[in-house]
Design a protein around this motif. Structure first.
Motif, PDB file in Angstrom:
ATOM      1  N   LEU A  43      77.483 113.397  28.497  1.00 30.78           N
ATOM      2  CA  LEU A  43      76.993 112.421  29.667  1.00 30.78           C
ATOM      3  C   LEU A  43      77.112 113.233  30.752  1.00 30.78           C
ATOM      4  CD1 LEU A  43      76.470 108.526  28.260  1.00 30.78           C
ATOM      5  CD2 LEU A  43      74.442 110.174  29.038  1.00 30.78           C
ATOM      6  N   THR A  44      78.534 112.890  30.259  1.00 32.05           N
ATOM      7  CA  THR A  44      79.986 113.150  31.297  1.00 32.05           C
ATOM      8  C   THR A  44      78.527 114.069  32.226  1.00 32.05           C
ATOM      9  OG1 THR A  44      81.512 112.587  30.617  1.00 32.05           O
ATOM     10  CG2 THR A  44      82.766 113.703  32.269  1.00 32.05           C
ATOM     11  N   MET A  45      78.794 115.458  31.292  1.00 35.07           N
ATOM     12  CA  MET A  45      78.539 117.033  31.948  1.00 35.07           C
ATOM     13  C   MET A  45      77.160 116.781  32.930  1.00 35.07           C
ATOM     14  SD  MET A  45      79.435 119.981  29.254  1.00 35.07           S
ATOM     15  CE  MET A  45      78.839 118.636  27.940  1.00 35.07           C
ATOM     16  N   ILE A  46      76.040 115.964  31.957  1.00 36.00           N
ATOM     17  CA  ILE A  46      74.934 115.322  32.851  1.00 36.00           C
ATOM     18  C   ILE A  46      74.487 115.156  34.239  1.00 36.00           C
ATOM     19  CG2 ILE A  46      72.539 114.050  32.431  1.00 36.00           C
ATOM     20  CD1 ILE A  46      72.496 114.341  30.125  1.00 36.00           C
ATOM     21  N   LEU A  47      76.226 114.122  34.466  1.00 38.76           N
ATOM     22  CA  LEU A  47      76.036 113.646  35.461  1.00 38.76           C
ATOM     23  C   LEU A  47      77.401 113.702  36.114  1.00 38.76           C
ATOM     24  CD1 LEU A  47      77.534 110.127  34.284  1.00 38.76           C
ATOM     25  CD2 LEU A  47      75.386 110.634  35.357  1.00 38.76           C
ATOM     26  N   GLY A  48      77.306 114.804  36.401  1.00 37.28           N
ATOM     27  CA  GLY A  48      78.479 115.856  37.105  1.00 37.28           C
ATOM     28  C   GLY A  48      77.430 117.247  37.678  1.00 37.28           C
ATOM     29  N   ALA A  49      76.638 117.271  36.844  1.00 36.35           N
ATOM     30  CA  ALA A  49      75.919 117.829  37.739  1.00 36.35           C
ATOM     31  C   ALA A  49      75.062 117.540  38.397  1.00 36.35           C
ATOM     32  CB  ALA A  49      74.776 118.727  36.529  1.00 36.35           C
ATOM     33  N   ARG A  50      74.430 116.437  38.585  1.00 33.63           N
ATOM     34  CA  ARG A  50      73.605 115.467  39.333  1.00 33.63           C
ATOM     35  C   ARG A  50      74.562 115.338  40.883  1.00 33.63           C
ATOM     36  NH1 ARG A  50      68.867 113.631  37.803  1.00 33.63           N
ATOM     37  NH2 ARG A  50      69.069 112.312  38.711  1.00 33.63           N
ATOM     38  N   GLY A  51      75.552 115.782  40.341  1.00 33.03           N
ATOM     39  CA  GLY A  51      76.710 114.831  41.868  1.00 33.03           C
ATOM     40  C   GLY A  51      77.627 114.222  41.846  1.00 33.03           C
ATOM     41  N   VAL A  52      78.364 113.621  40.728  1.00 32.73           N
ATOM     42  CA  VAL A  52      78.759 112.346  40.048  1.00 32.73           C
ATOM     43  C   VAL A  52      80.171 113.045  40.555  1.00 32.73           C
ATOM     44  CG1 VAL A  52      79.813 110.437  38.839  1.00 32.73           C
ATOM     45  CG2 VAL A  52      76.837 110.642  39.476  1.00 32.73           C
ATOM     46  N   ALA A  53      81.312 112.538  41.225  1.00 35.09           N
ATOM     47  CA  ALA A  53      82.188 113.089  41.421  1.00 35.09           C
ATOM     48  C   ALA A  53      82.642 113.123  39.839  1.00 35.09           C
ATOM     49  CB  ALA A  53      83.057 112.109  42.346  1.00 35.09           C
ATOM     50  N   PRO A  54      84.053 113.587  39.398  1.00 36.08           N
ATOM     51  CA  PRO A  54      84.396 113.585  37.530  1.00 36.08           C
ATOM     52  C   PRO A  54      85.365 112.480  37.423  1.00 36.08           C
ATOM     53  CG  PRO A  54      85.293 115.480  38.904  1.00 36.08           C
ATOM     54  CD  PRO A  54      84.638 115.111  39.801  1.00 36.08           C
ATOM     55  N   ALA A  55      85.800 111.603  38.016  1.00 34.99           N
ATOM     56  CA  ALA A  55      86.401 110.667  38.019  1.00 34.99           C
ATOM     57  C   ALA A  55      85.101 109.801  37.630  1.00 34.99           C
ATOM     58  CB  ALA A  55      87.585 110.553  38.821  1.00 34.99           C
ATOM     59  N   MET A  56      84.012 109.369  38.594  1.00 34.42           N
ATOM     60  CA  MET A  56      82.762 108.226  38.382  1.00 34.42           C
ATOM     61  C   MET A  56      82.174 108.735  37.239  1.00 34.42           C
ATOM     62  SD  MET A  56      81.533 105.549  38.820  1.00 34.42           S
ATOM     63  CE  MET A  56      82.840 104.985  40.190  1.00 34.42           C
TER      64      MET A  56
END
Length: 277
Positions: A43-56
């Motif tokens: 999920l971290t990778m999926i959200l990161g790919a959608r532009g979410v900052a790494p910490a968030m």
């Protein structure tokens, strides 16, 4: 309407979330865990790919993973309960501490701790738990379950640590119970039942703790990413009973080995994360 619009996900993303949900749902039924330690990195990778900052992205992944356990635990424990192996007396003893520990973690403690320090401690603890499980010879040689106060304290630890990593607590509760005279199948089934209060307390904490944050993506509630939650839950609820059925088809020695190997894998991943600074 805004929430419905966020469900118009791309087909590749839907496929990824469905596969993730199918696999983690099966593990929830098989081993009494919520699959959070597998779900969070993806999920971290999926959200990161959608532009979410790494910490968030990490926080949203943890919160969303924990929220899925609200549904997978119900599906899994229903299958275990039909076989009469859930120790509801232990659920009642551990649940109050779990709720308190979960609220303390979910409401903000996980955001204040250094991630690499927590990962190292967690990895070492899980390695120890796996080793202890493999060394058990028989339930009769184990210690007895503690009284009400001891169970409440253990529940607090289970709920708190689970909230920090977005997992259902099986990695702590199963070794804890099986090491104190509880049959392995009962420990797995009871851990599945404990997943609900763990998830409920922590999810409430995540929503409260992130209530005033700007939405990282449409469809966000606190730290929860609702579209991913919906897709994963549909898939995971369907496979959790299959995992529970598979668990009852295995003998105790096999189940202990499977669980211990999974714990070692989780420990190795967390120790590797600790070296990333």
């Amino acid at each position: 309407m805004d929430f419905l619009a966020t469900l118009a996900l791309s087909l590749p993303l839907v496929a990824e979330l469905l596969v993730l949900g199918l696999f983690t749902g099966f593990l929830a039924g098989l081993l009494g865990i919520g699959g959070g330690m597998l779900m969070v990195p993806f999920l971290t990778m999926i959200l990161g790919a959608r532009g979410v900052a790494p910490a968030m992205a990490v926080k949203m992944a943890i919160a969303t993973s924990m929220a899925t356990i609200l549904f997978t635990s119900l599906s899994s424990v229903r299958a275990h309960h039909r076989r009469g192996v859930v120790r509801w007396d232990l659920v009642r003893g551990l649940a109050p501490g779990i709720v308190i520990g979960g609220l303390l973690a979910g409401a903000g403690a996980f955001a204040a701790l250094k991630g690499n320090w927590l990962a190292a401690v967690f990895g070492l603890f899980v390695s120890f738990s796996a080793t202890q499980m493999l060394r058990r010879r028989a339930a009769g040689e184990s210690r007895q379950m503690p009284g009400a106060g001891g169970q409440a304290a253990a529940g607090g630890l289970i709920g708190f640590v689970s909230g920090l990593v977005g997992a259902g607590g099986g990695f702590i509760s199963v070794p804890f119970m099986s090491g104190r005279g509880v049959a392995m199948h009962q420990a797995v089934a009871t851990s599945a039942a404990l997943g609900f209060p763990i998830a409920l307390a922590n999810t409430v904490g995540y929503v409260v703790g992130g209530w005033n944050l700007p939405a990282a993506l449409p469809g966000t509630l606190g730290y929860l990413y609702l579209p991913a939650l919906a897709v994963i839950c549909v898939a995971s609820v369907s496979t959790a009973p299959l995992g529970a059925k598979a668990a009852h088809a295995m003998n105790v020695a096999q189940l202990k080995k499977v669980f211990a190997l999974l714990l070692y894998g989780l420990a190795a991943y967390m120790l590797w994360k600790a070296t990333q600074g």
